[in-house]
Design a protein around this motif. Sequence first.
Motif, short mmCIF file in Angstrom:
data_model
loop_
_atom_site.label_atom_id
_atom_site.label_comp_id
_atom_site.label_asym_id
_atom_site.label_seq_id
_atom_site.Cartn_x
_atom_site.Cartn_y
_atom_site.Cartn_z
N GLU A 181 34.50 39.70 43.94
CA GLU A 181 33.15 40.22 43.68
C GLU A 181 32.15 39.57 44.64
OE1 GLU A 181 30.03 41.10 40.04
OE2 GLU A 181 31.62 39.63 39.73
N ARG A 186 33.96 45.12 44.88
CA ARG A 186 33.73 45.21 43.44
C ARG A 186 34.84 45.95 42.70
NH1 ARG A 186 27.68 46.92 42.18
NH2 ARG A 186 28.27 48.74 43.43
N GLU A 187 35.39 46.99 43.28
CA GLU A 187 36.46 47.71 42.59
C GLU A 187 37.71 46.85 42.46
OE1 GLU A 187 37.09 51.50 44.39
OE2 GLU A 187 35.14 52.29 43.76
N ALA A 189 37.66 43.62 42.39
CA ALA A 189 37.28 42.58 41.43
C ALA A 189 37.44 43.08 40.01
CB ALA A 189 35.84 42.13 41.68
N LEU A 214 30.67 44.90 35.55
CA LEU A 214 31.03 45.57 36.81
C LEU A 214 31.20 47.07 36.61
CD1 LEU A 214 33.57 43.46 38.90
CD2 LEU A 214 31.45 44.50 39.66
N LEU A 218 29.23 49.95 38.65
CA LEU A 218 29.93 50.94 39.48
C LEU A 218 29.63 52.38 39.05
CD1 LEU A 218 33.35 49.09 39.83
CD2 LEU A 218 31.74 49.59 41.67
#
Length: 220
Positions: A181, A186-187, A189, A214, A218
Amino acid sequence: MPEDVTARELDPSVTSQLKGLPDKLAARVARHLAAAQRVVDSDPETAYQHTKAARARASRFAVVREANGEAAYAAGHYDEALADLRAAKRMNGATAYLPIMADCHRALGQPQQALKLAQSPSVRNFAAPAKAEMTLVESGARRDLGQLDAALRVLEQAPLNAKNREAWVVRLRYAYADTLEAAGRREDALEWFHRAHAIDADELTDAAARAATLERALER
Protein backbone atom coordinates in the motif's frame (compact mmCIF):
# COMPACT_ATOMS: atom_id res chain seq x y z
CA MET A 1 8.07 -6.68 45.28
CA PRO A 2 4.77 -8.64 45.30
CA GLU A 3 4.82 -10.90 48.34
CA ASP A 4 3.64 -13.98 46.47
CA VAL A 5 6.43 -13.91 43.87
CA THR A 6 8.91 -16.76 44.21
CA ALA A 7 11.90 -17.98 42.25
CA ARG A 8 9.94 -21.15 41.45
CA GLU A 9 8.08 -19.19 38.77
CA LEU A 10 11.25 -19.04 36.69
CA ASP A 11 12.46 -21.74 34.36
CA PRO A 12 15.05 -23.85 36.24
CA SER A 13 17.59 -23.04 33.53
CA VAL A 14 17.40 -19.39 34.61
CA THR A 15 17.81 -19.98 38.34
CA SER A 16 20.68 -22.39 37.71
CA GLN A 17 22.63 -19.56 36.10
CA LEU A 18 22.50 -17.59 39.34
CA LYS A 19 24.30 -20.23 41.41
CA GLY A 20 27.45 -18.14 41.63
CA LEU A 21 25.64 -15.71 43.94
CA PRO A 22 25.14 -16.09 47.70
CA ASP A 23 21.86 -17.90 48.34
CA LYS A 24 19.91 -14.92 49.71
CA LEU A 25 21.09 -12.64 46.93
CA ALA A 26 20.33 -15.25 44.28
CA ALA A 27 16.81 -15.61 45.68
CA ARG A 28 16.30 -11.84 45.62
CA VAL A 29 17.52 -11.52 42.03
CA ALA A 30 15.38 -14.48 40.95
CA ARG A 31 12.28 -12.95 42.53
CA HIS A 32 12.87 -9.71 40.65
CA LEU A 33 13.19 -11.64 37.40
CA ALA A 34 10.02 -13.61 38.19
CA ALA A 35 8.12 -10.42 39.01
CA ALA A 36 9.24 -8.92 35.71
CA GLN A 37 8.19 -12.02 33.83
CA ARG A 38 4.68 -11.72 35.28
CA VAL A 39 4.00 -8.20 34.04
CA VAL A 40 6.24 -7.60 31.02
CA ASP A 41 3.28 -7.80 28.62
CA SER A 42 0.80 -5.79 30.67
CA ASP A 43 3.13 -3.30 32.40
CA PRO A 44 6.55 -3.26 30.71
CA GLU A 45 7.80 -0.27 32.69
CA THR A 46 7.26 -2.09 36.00
CA ALA A 47 8.92 -5.18 34.53
CA TYR A 48 11.87 -3.01 33.54
CA GLN A 49 12.16 -1.63 37.09
CA HIS A 50 12.35 -5.21 38.41
CA THR A 51 15.01 -6.31 35.92
CA LYS A 52 16.92 -3.10 36.60
CA ALA A 53 16.93 -3.99 40.29
CA ALA A 54 18.20 -7.47 39.41
CA ARG A 55 20.89 -5.95 37.20
CA ALA A 56 22.06 -3.68 40.03
CA ARG A 57 22.71 -6.80 42.13
CA ALA A 58 24.02 -9.23 39.50
CA SER A 59 25.28 -7.39 36.42
CA ARG A 60 27.95 -9.98 35.64
CA PHE A 61 25.38 -12.65 34.79
CA ALA A 62 24.30 -12.94 31.15
CA VAL A 63 20.79 -14.09 32.06
CA VAL A 64 20.26 -10.89 34.08
CA ARG A 65 21.63 -8.62 31.35
CA GLU A 66 19.42 -10.42 28.84
CA ALA A 67 16.33 -9.99 31.01
CA ASN A 68 17.03 -6.29 31.54
CA GLY A 69 17.68 -5.79 27.85
CA GLU A 70 14.40 -7.42 26.86
CA ALA A 71 12.40 -5.53 29.50
CA ALA A 72 14.07 -2.24 28.56
CA TYR A 73 13.15 -2.91 24.93
CA ALA A 74 9.53 -3.62 25.84
CA ALA A 75 9.42 -0.39 27.87
CA GLY A 76 10.96 1.68 25.08
CA HIS A 77 14.39 2.26 26.66
CA TYR A 78 16.21 1.37 23.47
CA ASP A 79 19.70 2.63 24.35
CA GLU A 80 19.82 0.53 27.50
CA ALA A 81 18.23 -2.46 25.78
CA LEU A 82 20.88 -2.41 23.08
CA ALA A 83 23.73 -2.05 25.58
CA ASP A 84 22.56 -4.92 27.78
CA LEU A 85 21.78 -7.28 24.92
CA ARG A 86 25.22 -6.60 23.48
CA ALA A 87 26.71 -7.40 26.88
CA ALA A 88 24.72 -10.62 27.16
CA LYS A 89 25.84 -11.64 23.68
CA ARG A 90 29.47 -11.05 24.63
CA MET A 91 29.01 -13.14 27.76
CA ASN A 92 27.25 -16.17 26.32
CA GLY A 93 27.69 -15.91 22.55
CA ALA A 94 23.95 -16.19 21.93
CA THR A 95 22.57 -14.74 18.69
CA ALA A 96 18.87 -14.94 19.54
CA TYR A 97 18.92 -11.26 20.55
CA LEU A 98 19.88 -10.01 17.08
CA PRO A 99 16.35 -9.13 15.86
CA ILE A 100 15.66 -7.10 19.02
CA MET A 101 19.04 -5.41 18.76
CA ALA A 102 18.38 -4.55 15.12
CA ASP A 103 14.97 -3.14 16.02
CA CYS A 104 16.60 -1.02 18.74
CA HIS A 105 18.85 0.48 16.08
CA ARG A 106 15.76 1.32 14.02
CA ALA A 107 14.10 2.95 17.02
CA LEU A 108 17.25 5.00 17.60
CA GLY A 109 17.25 6.24 14.00
CA GLN A 110 20.08 3.94 12.86
CA PRO A 111 18.58 1.84 10.04
CA GLN A 112 21.97 1.12 8.48
CA GLN A 113 23.11 -0.53 11.71
CA ALA A 114 19.91 -2.58 11.72
CA LEU A 115 20.68 -3.77 8.19
CA LYS A 116 24.19 -4.82 9.24
CA LEU A 117 22.75 -7.06 11.94
CA ALA A 118 20.16 -8.43 9.52
CA GLN A 119 23.01 -9.62 7.29
CA SER A 120 24.73 -11.53 10.12
CA PRO A 121 25.64 -15.08 8.99
CA SER A 122 23.92 -16.60 12.05
CA VAL A 123 20.51 -15.36 10.82
CA ARG A 124 20.54 -18.10 8.18
CA ASN A 125 20.38 -20.70 10.96
CA PHE A 126 17.48 -19.10 12.84
CA ALA A 127 14.24 -21.01 13.29
CA ALA A 128 11.37 -19.71 11.15
CA PRO A 129 9.80 -17.38 13.77
CA ALA A 130 13.12 -15.67 14.59
CA LYS A 131 14.02 -15.42 10.92
CA ALA A 132 10.63 -13.78 10.29
CA GLU A 133 11.31 -11.25 13.06
CA MET A 134 14.58 -10.28 11.41
CA THR A 135 12.88 -10.06 8.03
CA LEU A 136 10.33 -7.63 9.47
CA VAL A 137 13.07 -5.50 10.99
CA GLU A 138 15.14 -5.56 7.79
CA SER A 139 12.16 -4.59 5.66
CA GLY A 140 11.30 -1.81 8.11
CA ALA A 141 14.85 -0.49 7.97
CA ARG A 142 14.64 -0.34 4.19
CA ARG A 143 11.42 1.64 4.54
CA ASP A 144 13.12 3.96 7.02
CA LEU A 145 15.64 4.70 4.27
CA GLY A 146 12.88 5.33 1.71
CA GLN A 147 13.73 2.12 -0.17
CA LEU A 148 10.24 0.71 -0.72
CA ASP A 149 11.21 -1.57 -3.60
CA ALA A 150 14.00 -3.07 -1.52
CA ALA A 151 11.62 -3.49 1.43
CA LEU A 152 9.24 -5.42 -0.80
CA ARG A 153 12.03 -7.64 -2.11
CA VAL A 154 13.06 -8.53 1.44
CA LEU A 155 9.50 -9.60 2.27
CA GLU A 156 9.06 -11.45 -1.02
CA GLN A 157 11.99 -13.68 -0.12
CA ALA A 158 10.19 -14.74 3.08
CA PRO A 159 7.71 -17.66 3.24
CA LEU A 160 4.59 -15.54 2.72
CA ASN A 161 2.71 -18.59 1.43
CA ALA A 162 3.52 -20.84 4.37
CA LYS A 163 0.56 -23.11 5.03
CA ASN A 164 0.50 -22.78 8.80
CA ARG A 165 -1.36 -20.08 10.73
CA GLU A 166 1.32 -19.11 13.20
CA ALA A 167 1.70 -15.51 14.29
CA TRP A 168 4.91 -14.97 12.34
CA VAL A 169 3.15 -15.80 9.06
CA VAL A 170 0.31 -13.39 9.89
CA ARG A 171 2.81 -10.62 10.62
CA LEU A 172 4.80 -11.24 7.45
CA ARG A 173 1.67 -11.07 5.30
CA TYR A 174 0.45 -7.95 7.06
CA ALA A 175 3.82 -6.22 6.64
CA TYR A 176 3.84 -7.14 2.96
CA ALA A 177 0.34 -5.73 2.48
CA ASP A 178 1.25 -2.54 4.34
CA THR A 179 4.39 -2.06 2.24
CA LEU A 180 2.47 -2.71 -0.98
CA GLU A 181 0.00 0.00 0.00
CA ALA A 182 2.83 2.40 0.82
CA ALA A 183 4.26 1.68 -2.64
CA GLY A 184 0.93 2.59 -4.28
CA ARG A 185 0.00 -0.98 -5.24
CA ARG A 186 -3.41 -0.84 -3.61
CA GLU A 187 -5.07 -3.80 -5.31
CA ASP A 188 -2.15 -6.07 -4.44
CA ALA A 189 -2.22 -4.68 -0.90
CA LEU A 190 -5.93 -5.50 -0.62
CA GLU A 191 -5.28 -9.11 -1.60
CA TRP A 192 -2.58 -9.49 1.05
CA PHE A 193 -4.57 -7.80 3.79
CA HIS A 194 -7.28 -10.38 3.07
CA ARG A 195 -4.70 -13.16 3.13
CA ALA A 196 -3.35 -11.93 6.46
CA HIS A 197 -6.85 -11.71 7.94
CA ALA A 198 -7.70 -15.22 6.71
CA ILE A 199 -5.17 -16.78 9.08
CA ASP A 200 -5.33 -14.18 11.88
CA ALA A 201 -7.61 -16.13 14.23
CA ASP A 202 -6.27 -14.29 17.28
CA GLU A 203 -6.75 -10.85 15.70
CA LEU A 204 -3.11 -9.90 16.09
CA THR A 205 -3.50 -7.27 13.37
CA ASP A 206 -6.13 -4.90 12.01
CA ALA A 207 -5.91 -6.55 8.60
CA ALA A 208 -9.70 -6.78 8.25
CA ALA A 209 -10.17 -3.06 8.93
CA ARG A 210 -7.32 -2.15 6.57
CA ALA A 211 -8.90 -4.28 3.84
CA ALA A 212 -12.30 -2.66 4.34
CA THR A 213 -10.77 0.83 4.11
CA LEU A 214 -8.92 -0.08 0.92
CA GLU A 215 -12.05 -1.59 -0.62
CA ARG A 216 -13.95 1.66 -0.04
CA ALA A 217 -11.10 3.68 -1.54
CA LEU A 218 -10.93 1.48 -4.63
CA GLU A 219 -14.69 1.73 -5.18
CA ARG A 220 -14.60 5.52 -5.48
